[in-house]
Design an enzyme around this catalytic site. Structure first.
Site, PDB file in Angstrom:
ATOM      1  N   LYS A 250       0.968  -1.117  -0.097  1.00  9.95           N
ATOM      2  CA  LYS A 250       0.396  -0.051   0.286  1.00  9.95           C
ATOM      3  C   LYS A 250       0.865   1.421   0.180  1.00  9.95           C
ATOM      4  O   LYS A 250       1.743   1.123   0.757  1.00  9.95           O
ATOM      5  CB  LYS A 250      -0.802  -0.558   1.354  1.00  9.95           C
ATOM      6  CG  LYS A 250      -2.118  -0.986   1.169  1.00  9.95           C
ATOM      7  CD  LYS A 250      -2.801  -0.872  -0.179  1.00  9.95           C
ATOM      8  CE  LYS A 250      -3.770  -2.381   0.373  1.00  9.95           C
ATOM      9  NZ  LYS A 250      -5.075  -1.678   1.369  1.00  9.95           N
ATOM     10  N   GLN A 310      -0.529 -11.652  11.080  1.00 12.87           N
ATOM     11  CA  GLN A 310      -1.752 -12.538   9.030  1.00 12.87           C
ATOM     12  C   GLN A 310       0.087 -12.218   8.511  1.00 12.87           C
ATOM     13  O   GLN A 310       1.428 -11.678   9.031  1.00 12.87           O
ATOM     14  CB  GLN A 310      -1.948 -10.347   9.479  1.00 12.87           C
ATOM     15  CG  GLN A 310      -1.100  -9.877   9.281  1.00 12.87           C
ATOM     16  CD  GLN A 310      -2.268  -8.774  10.690  1.00 12.87           C
ATOM     17  OE1 GLN A 310      -3.586  -9.246  10.828  1.00 12.87           O
ATOM     18  NE2 GLN A 310      -2.143  -7.366  10.055  1.00 12.87           N
ATOM     19  N   ASP A 345      -2.559  -6.388   0.542  1.00 11.11           N
ATOM     20  CA  ASP A 345      -1.164  -6.648   0.947  1.00 11.11           C
ATOM     21  C   ASP A 345      -1.531  -7.739   2.239  1.00 11.11           C
ATOM     22  O   ASP A 345      -0.545  -7.826   2.987  1.00 11.11           O
ATOM     23  CB  ASP A 345      -1.104  -5.533   1.186  1.00 11.11           C
ATOM     24  CG  ASP A 345      -1.397  -4.766   2.440  1.00 11.11           C
ATOM     25  OD1 ASP A 345      -2.532  -5.132   3.303  1.00 11.11           O
ATOM     26  OD2 ASP A 345      -1.062  -3.573   3.212  1.00 11.11           O
ATOM     27  N   ASP A 380      -2.184  -7.971  17.735  1.00 15.62           N
ATOM     28  CA  ASP A 380      -3.495  -7.155  16.786  1.00 15.62           C
ATOM     29  C   ASP A 380      -4.854  -8.522  16.594  1.00 15.62           C
ATOM     30  O   ASP A 380      -4.449  -9.101  16.191  1.00 15.62           O
ATOM     31  CB  ASP A 380      -2.714  -7.400  15.570  1.00 15.62           C
ATOM     32  CG  ASP A 380      -3.370  -6.041  14.393  1.00 15.62           C
ATOM     33  OD1 ASP A 380      -3.832  -5.265  14.763  1.00 15.62           O
ATOM     34  OD2 ASP A 380      -3.921  -7.057  13.593  1.00 15.62           O
ATOM     35  N   ASN A 381      -5.925  -7.793  16.710  1.00 17.54           N
ATOM     36  CA  ASN A 381      -7.194  -8.117  16.442  1.00 17.54           C
ATOM     37  C   ASN A 381      -6.980  -9.944  16.770  1.00 17.54           C
ATOM     38  O   ASN A 381      -7.677 -11.198  16.157  1.00 17.54           O
ATOM     39  CB  ASN A 381      -7.008  -8.332  14.897  1.00 17.54           C
ATOM     40  CG  ASN A 381      -7.053  -7.057  14.477  1.00 17.54           C
ATOM     41  OD1 ASN A 381      -8.109  -6.267  14.728  1.00 17.54           O
ATOM     42  ND2 ASN A 381      -7.285  -6.541  12.846  1.00 17.54           N
ATOM     43  N   GLU A 409      -6.087  -6.605  21.226  1.00 18.69           N
ATOM     44  CA  GLU A 409      -6.601  -5.021  20.652  1.00 18.69           C
ATOM     45  C   GLU A 409      -7.857  -5.645  19.898  1.00 18.69           C
ATOM     46  O   GLU A 409      -8.072  -6.629  19.002  1.00 18.69           O
ATOM     47  CB  GLU A 409      -5.692  -4.977  20.099  1.00 18.69           C
ATOM     48  CG  GLU A 409      -5.415  -3.549  19.105  1.00 18.69           C
ATOM     49  CD  GLU A 409      -6.216  -3.936  18.061  1.00 18.69           C
ATOM     50  OE1 GLU A 409      -6.860  -2.858  16.659  1.00 18.69           O
ATOM     51  OE2 GLU A 409      -6.330  -4.953  17.297  1.00 18.69           O
ATOM     52  N   LYS A 519       0.683   4.794   9.756  1.00 14.54           N
ATOM     53  CA  LYS A 519       0.930   3.358   8.775  1.00 14.54           C
ATOM     54  C   LYS A 519       0.923   3.331   7.528  1.00 14.54           C
ATOM     55  O   LYS A 519       1.665   1.997   6.928  1.00 14.54           O
ATOM     56  CB  LYS A 519      -0.570   2.995   8.843  1.00 14.54           C
ATOM     57  CG  LYS A 519      -1.686   2.707  10.455  1.00 14.54           C
ATOM     58  CD  LYS A 519      -2.624   1.769  10.432  1.00 14.54           C
ATOM     59  CE  LYS A 519      -3.701   2.608   9.257  1.00 14.54           C
ATOM     60  NZ  LYS A 519      -5.348   2.062   9.347  1.00 14.54           N
ATOM     61  N   TYR A 520       1.822   4.433   7.321  1.00 12.02           N
ATOM     62  CA  TYR A 520       1.624   3.889   5.803  1.00 12.02           C
ATOM     63  C   TYR A 520       2.685   4.604   4.804  1.00 12.02           C
ATOM     64  O   TYR A 520       2.999   4.896   4.254  1.00 12.02           O
ATOM     65  CB  TYR A 520       0.562   4.342   4.316  1.00 12.02           C
ATOM     66  CG  TYR A 520      -0.748   3.662   4.720  1.00 12.02           C
ATOM     67  CD1 TYR A 520      -1.234   2.493   4.811  1.00 12.02           C
ATOM     68  CD2 TYR A 520      -1.925   4.078   5.027  1.00 12.02           C
ATOM     69  CE1 TYR A 520      -2.371   1.524   4.842  1.00 12.02           C
ATOM     70  CE2 TYR A 520      -2.558   3.411   5.585  1.00 12.02           C
ATOM     71  CZ  TYR A 520      -2.667   2.060   5.138  1.00 12.02           C
ATOM     72  OH  TYR A 520      -4.396   1.566   6.048  1.00 12.02           O
TER      73      TYR A 520
END
EC number: 2.4.99.16
Length: 673
Positions: A250, A310, A345, A380-381, A409, A519-520
């Site tokens: 991204k 992930q 991604d 994360d998640n 989170e 984040k990017y």
């Protein structure tokens, strides 16, 4: 099975005692039970504890005055590990005897009428003395035997406070009924009391001669730790530090068309440089990371890493273990979607295809970081992965490394959030960011107390994903008041880097995403210039963390009380520490744009005050006032341009009233996770 006495509603317990409740070393843990029996004879209860070391303790439980069937006690665990406890009920024959003879004396009964009671009392004192030969007990027995004394003087020593005090420590128990055994998992104190600061290591590199951000390294990250430590934070949390995928990378603001030099999202983990057990080569390697860790330890900081399960399309797992993912009919691996959002991604893991191999690989990766000295992970998640997997993983890690803390989170529905906490997560993100009104915040804070045996809330004021409308629109005062609420409502709170610079621009109207999200892309921030210009919240965040350190009342989760002020834009609540008696009253203006005022009426019982006047000291401004418990109240005025809150220190609660305040909270609420 029905027991001799009823022992019901024992707290704390989780899921019918199948899972342990939570506590930390040094925390005041209230225990309560509903204990009952037939007839009118007195009943009492004892809290029986077994520490992880095997040491056993007994604590006398106190009965509520107006509801004598409800018994309470508190204990403070001094060992980390799994504690076991139960509540024993028993016939208090001494209290039964004492109640009977006092009533008969008051009714004017004669010595002849009380002869059997006196004989029975002598036998009871014989048994009590055999159990513990205290002078007060021996003297009371001798008095009962002395028939030359007037009746009231003959009986009085047996009913004296001295005898009651001895029996409180060494009771004479009959018909003892053991209650069910429950577990309490006691973790290290940082699992409950901690201030978090999130920063991206890759954004610490400064700028080049043209003013363009330079990718940070572990060396530049180390330099940033000095500032974070000076603000009084305890834990520094890094988003993923692994190689970032190049396939479907991204670009800035989450575009699908990256330009040369775009760094991508760190949550797109894995590339030709490695996966979850590798470092982004731009940051540096293991040796440099360990040097940074050493410096953090010197500063008293703990490093928390992101644990995001992930993978980017070019993660080694995608080639070596396609069974870890969902393979579609056309042979491709499914990328993550949260319609209408697409994450091309990122490949989510599939925990059902090859669970044994996947579980072992995840455990191997996690232990790589634990063996490097990392003892805190922000996960994360986690609510998108099976809860039984987390229960297995956390328990397995804790077998060898019980100090490891896991923060969930999980911005999701309450049953999922609490389910993850039950499964072993030490801390949890919450919906605090979206609680903005007085009514919402009051209900939210009460719920935090109600579930304290299960879940420890970490109140982040912002995250890289969440820029709430109140911060977008409220100006600097909104940042200050939200930080005050988070830092004082829970012993756990967190700040994402840039908050102190009042960063408030969304990517689009109505969005909670930041414009030019970190984040990017790399984000350079000139902290020193903002301080010099007076446009930084850094001094206030530092003050809040100092106030938290100075006040044990703000380091506990299990007790909070709200006080009445007839202005919906001002919220007032107090906290009391049951060990020291330290008492704090927080008053916050929820309106960041206007001055608000009102008359604040103190719930004197909630803060252990006797009627009258008392002194309060504002730890934000340094000013002191004389206030009153009277119904007229105390005038409060908060102007956003001056200060958004008071954090008052009140007189300490007297020792005899502290425990009652600790267990009063649990008797007022009926939530059962």
């Amino acid at each position: 099975m029905v027991s001799r006495f009823g022992i019901d509603d024992v707290r704390p317990q989780v899921s019918g005692r199948t899972l342990p409740s939570k506590a930390v070393v040094g925390e005041v843990v209230p225990v309560s039970a509903l204990v009952w029996r037939e007839g009118h004879d007195a009943i009492a209860a004892t809290l029986v504890l077994v520490a992880p070391s095997g040491a056993q303790y007994q604590v006398s439980m106190q009965q509520e005055f107006y509801r004598p069937d409800y018994c309470h006690a508190v204990f403070v665990p001094d060992e980390q590990g799994l504690w076991r406890y139960r509540v024993d009920a028993w016939s208090d024959v001494m209290a039964t005897w004492r109640n009977a003879v006092e009533k008969k004396l008051a009714a004017g009964q004669t010595e002849r009428e009380l002869a059997n009671d006196i004989a029975h009392g002598i036998k009871l004192f014989d048994a009590a003395i055999a159990n513990h030969p205290a002078d007060a007990l021996i003297a009371a027995r001798a008095s009962l035997l002395d028939d030359t004394l007037p009746l009231d003087r003959r009986i009085a020593p047996g009913c004296s406070q001295k005898v009651r005090d001895v029996l409180a420590e060494h009771p004479l128990r009959e018909l003892v009924t053991r209650g069910p055994v429950a577990d309490i998992l006691v973790e290290r104190r940082a699992a409950l009391v901690n201030s978090w600061y999130e920063l991206f290591p890759r954004s610490t590199g400064g700028v080049d001669n043209n003013g363009n951000p330079v990718h940070g390294t572990w060396e530049t990250t180390t330099a940033q730790l000095e500032r974070v430590a000076a603000m009084g934070f305890d834990t520094v949390y890094f988003p993923p530090i692994h190689p970032i995928g190049e396939v479907n990378r991204k670009g800035r603001n989450n575009t699908l068309t990256p330009e040369d030099g775009d760094v991508g999202s760190p949550w797109a983990i894995g590339s030709k440089h490695g996966g979850h057990d590798a470092f982004d080569p731009n940051l540096g390697g293991e040796d440099e990371f360990l040097d940074m860790m050493d410096h953090a330890n010197e500063l008293g900081l703990e490093i928390a890493l992101d644990f995001a399960l992930q993978a980017a399309p070019d993660h080694p797992w995608a080639k070596e273990h396609p069974e870890f993912f969902t393979v579609l009919a056309d042979g491709t691996i499914a990328y993550a979607e949260n319609p209408p959002k697409k994450y091309q991604d990122i490949y989510p893991l599939n925990f059902d295809n090859a669970p044994e191999a996947l579980y072992d690989e995840i455990y191997r990766v996690l232990m790589y970081w634990v063996n490097l000295g990392v003892t805190t992970f922000r996960v994360d998640n986690p609510h998108t992965k099976p809860v039984n997997f987390w229960h297995w993983l956390i328990a397995k890690v804790h077998e060898t490394d019980p100090d490891v803390i896991f923060l969930a989170e999980a911005f999701t529905r309450p049953p999922r959030m609490y389910g993850l906490s039950k499964a072993g997560f030490s801390q949890s993100y919450t919906h605090f960011t979206w609680k903005t009104t007085k009514a919402e915040l009051t209900d939210f804070a009460q719920l935090l107390v109600d579930v304290a045996d299960v879940s420890r809330p970490n109140l982040f004021v912002n995250t890289p994903d969440i820029l709430h409308a109140t911060l977008q629109e409220g100006g600097p005062a909104a940042f200050a008041l939200r930080a005050t609420l988070a830092a004082t409502m829970s012993p756990l709170w967190g700040v994402y880097s840039g908050y102190e610079l009042y960063e408030n621009r969304p990517v689009t109207a109505g969005s909670e995403e930041y414009h030019d999200s970190e984040k990017y892309q790399l984000r350079h921030r000139d902290w020193a210039a903002a301080l010099e210009e007076g446009t930084s919240l850094e001094p206030y965040l530092t003050l809040l963390n100092q106030i938290r350190r100075d006040n044990p009342a703000l380091q506990q989760l299990r007790q909070i009380r709200f006080h009445d002020i007839e202005n919906d834009q001002i919220i007032a609540y107090s906290k009391v520490d049951a060990i020291t008696g330290n008492t704090v009253l927080v008053v916050v203006n929820l309106d960041p744009t206007s001055t608000q005022e009102g008359m604040l009426r103190i719930d004197a019982d909630a803060v252990g005050l006797t009627p009258g006047t008392f002194d309060v000291h504002d730890q934000i401004t340094g000013e002191s006032y004389t206030w009153t418990t009277a119904e007229t109240g105390n005038f409060v005025r908060l102007a956003p341009e001056k200060n958004v809150a008071h954090v008052f220190r009140l007189p300490e609660v007297a020792a005899g009233r502290r425990q009652a305040l600790a267990y009063r909270q649990i008797s007022d609420h009926d939530y059962r996770p």
